[in-house]
Design a protein around this motif. Structure first.
Motif, mmCIF file in Angstrom:
data_model
loop_
_atom_site.group_PDB
_atom_site.id
_atom_site.type_symbol
_atom_site.label_atom_id
_atom_site.label_comp_id
_atom_site.label_asym_id
_atom_site.label_seq_id
_atom_site.Cartn_x
_atom_site.Cartn_y
_atom_site.Cartn_z
ATOM 1 N N GLY A 96 0.821 -1.206 0.000
ATOM 2 C CA GLY A 96 0.000 0.000 0.000
ATOM 3 C C GLY A 96 0.849 1.248 0.000
ATOM 4 O O GLY A 96 0.543 2.238 -0.685
ATOM 5 N N GLU A 97 1.945 1.230 0.765
ATOM 6 C CA GLU A 97 2.836 2.392 0.791
ATOM 7 C C GLU A 97 3.470 2.633 -0.571
ATOM 8 O O GLU A 97 3.571 3.786 -1.024
ATOM 9 N N GLN A 321 -9.203 3.131 6.435
ATOM 10 C CA GLN A 321 -7.910 2.431 6.442
ATOM 11 C C GLN A 321 -7.067 2.972 5.280
ATOM 12 O O GLN A 321 -6.670 2.246 4.376
ATOM 13 N N GLU A 322 -6.771 4.256 5.353
ATOM 14 C CA GLU A 322 -6.080 4.933 4.255
ATOM 15 C C GLU A 322 -4.595 5.071 4.546
ATOM 16 O O GLU A 322 -4.184 5.431 5.646
ATOM 17 N N ILE A 323 -3.788 4.797 3.543
ATOM 18 C CA ILE A 323 -2.330 4.956 3.648
ATOM 19 C C ILE A 323 -1.967 6.435 3.611
ATOM 20 O O ILE A 323 -2.393 7.167 2.716
ATOM 21 N N GLN A 324 -1.184 6.856 4.581
ATOM 22 C CA GLN A 324 -0.657 8.218 4.627
ATOM 23 C C GLN A 324 0.864 8.131 4.766
ATOM 24 O O GLN A 324 1.373 7.345 5.570
ATOM 25 N N ILE A 325 1.586 8.943 4.011
ATOM 26 C CA ILE A 325 3.049 8.950 4.060
ATOM 27 C C ILE A 325 3.534 10.387 4.138
ATOM 28 O O ILE A 325 3.043 11.260 3.410
ATOM 29 N N ASP A 326 4.497 10.625 5.008
ATOM 30 C CA ASP A 326 5.096 11.947 5.106
ATOM 31 C C ASP A 326 5.634 12.367 3.732
ATOM 32 O O ASP A 326 6.356 11.593 3.087
#
Length: 351
Positions: A96-97, A321-326
């Motif tokens: 997912g990332e 359930q959402e992917i979050q990335i800096d």
């Protein structure tokens, strides 16, 4: 050839979840659930991207709805080519990332964000970064089964289907390689390429459980079977293989080789696709048990098992359930991933 194992956390320090339990569904209830998911996918302008190790029902649903069932390299490619507004990744978190890194404008959901990977868990970004800092003269190559933060520290990201040609390319240029996280895959690549590699001390909890002596027993029971092994397995298991390769390469072998039977040493989730493409072949899961093992295996990733029709419907309903990335990590991680994809376009992965 030089090899060094760093003092990384061992695989035994990783907490493996118990297998999830889902309520039994009648045929009628299951059909109704699938129908609701189909409607939600259309309403959300969403597409399913599923790994070969997930449940067969999820793979079937992805194919039925124009999604993707693939290994991690093809999953990454598909996400960039799809015009869907939402990618629903049925797999483990690093997948997912990767989808989010490549598609920051898209919403990336997973049925369960707790679905991780022992290789990812066994390679903490801070410890890995310190290891890299201690060896600044090495090119950093990380397996896709790592966090976005670890990828951000790498020069290259690879999947098992493209790792060999990438390392061959780097070795031909005279580069020394720091490899993470799977030591079994790293050692296999060392043997195949003669590369000088420093290896991180990680392993997959599924593939590490295959037993060479039990595999020998099964081979004696089925002398007409070819042995298919993923290179994340221990060397003494790999040494018994007729074919060593990624999930896609092993599926291709079932179709292309003339053998009537195949002993399969990788996650049992792959058997669904193998049966689909080669219904006339007999598939025997390689044993993970010891004394008395014959053809039975419990080789299934406990985190892959966290993906199911029930929580797929839930995430489509709630989107929670959402992917979050800096953003800073995403930008750095994008560089080695793009490098892999560009290399794959110029030089296809080894068959």
């Amino acid at each position: 050839m030089v090899e060094s194992i760093c003092a990384a956390p061992t695989i035994r320090s990783i907490e493996v979840p118990p297998p999830p339990t889902w309520p039994e569904l009648s045929e009628e209830a299951r059909a109704a659930l699938r129908a609701r998911i189909l409607r939600l996918l259309a309403e959300r302008r969403a597409v399913l991207v599923a790994h070969y190790y997930t449940d067969g029902e999820l793979q079937s649903l992805a194919e039925e709805t124009g999604g993707c069932v693939a290994d991690s390299l093809e999953m990454a490619r598909f996400g960039t080519e799809s015009d869907a507004e939402t990618l629903v990744v049925c797999g483990v978190r690093f997948m997912g990332e990767t989808a989010k890194i490549l598609n920051p404008e898209k919403r990336v959901l997973m049925p369960d964000l707790r679905a991780t990977c022992s290789l990812d868990e066994g390679c903490p970004a801070d410890q890995f970064s310190a290891f890299c800092d201690a060896h600044p003269d090495h090119t950093v190559v990380v397996y896709a089964n790592t966090s976005a933060a670890v990828k951000a520290r790498a020069d290259w990201v690879v999947t098992s289907s493209i790792a060999l040609p990438v390392v061959e390319h780097l070795t031909a240029r005279g580069e020394k390689i720091l490899w993470a996280p799977d030591r079994h895959l790293g050692r296999y690549i060392e043997r195949m390429t003669g590369a000088e590699m420093l290896l991180w001390n990680g392993a997959c909890v599924v593939h590490e459980e295959f037993k060479s002596f039990a595999l020998e027993r099964v081979r004696r029971l089925h002398p007409d079977a070819a042995v298919l092994v993923h290179p994340e397995a221990p060397a003494e298991v790999v040494d018994q293989a007729d074919v060593v390769g990624s999930t896609t390469q092993l599926i291709r072998a079932v179709v292309e080789l003339p053998h009537p039977k195949f002993i399969v040493a990788t996650d049992a989730g792959i058997l669904w696709k193998m049966r689909q493409v080669a219904p006339d072949k007999t598939l025997i899961p390689a044993p993970t048990a010891g004394a008395g093992a014959t053809c039975e295996s419990c080789a299934h990733c406990p985190w892959m098992a966290m993906n199911a029709l029930q929580n797929l419907e839930q995430v489509l309903l709630t989107g929670d359930q959402e992917i979050q990335i800096d953003p800073a990590i995403r930008e750095r991680a994008l560089i080695p991933i793009r490098r892999m994809l560009d290399f794959a376009r110029q030089r296809p992965a080894r068959a």
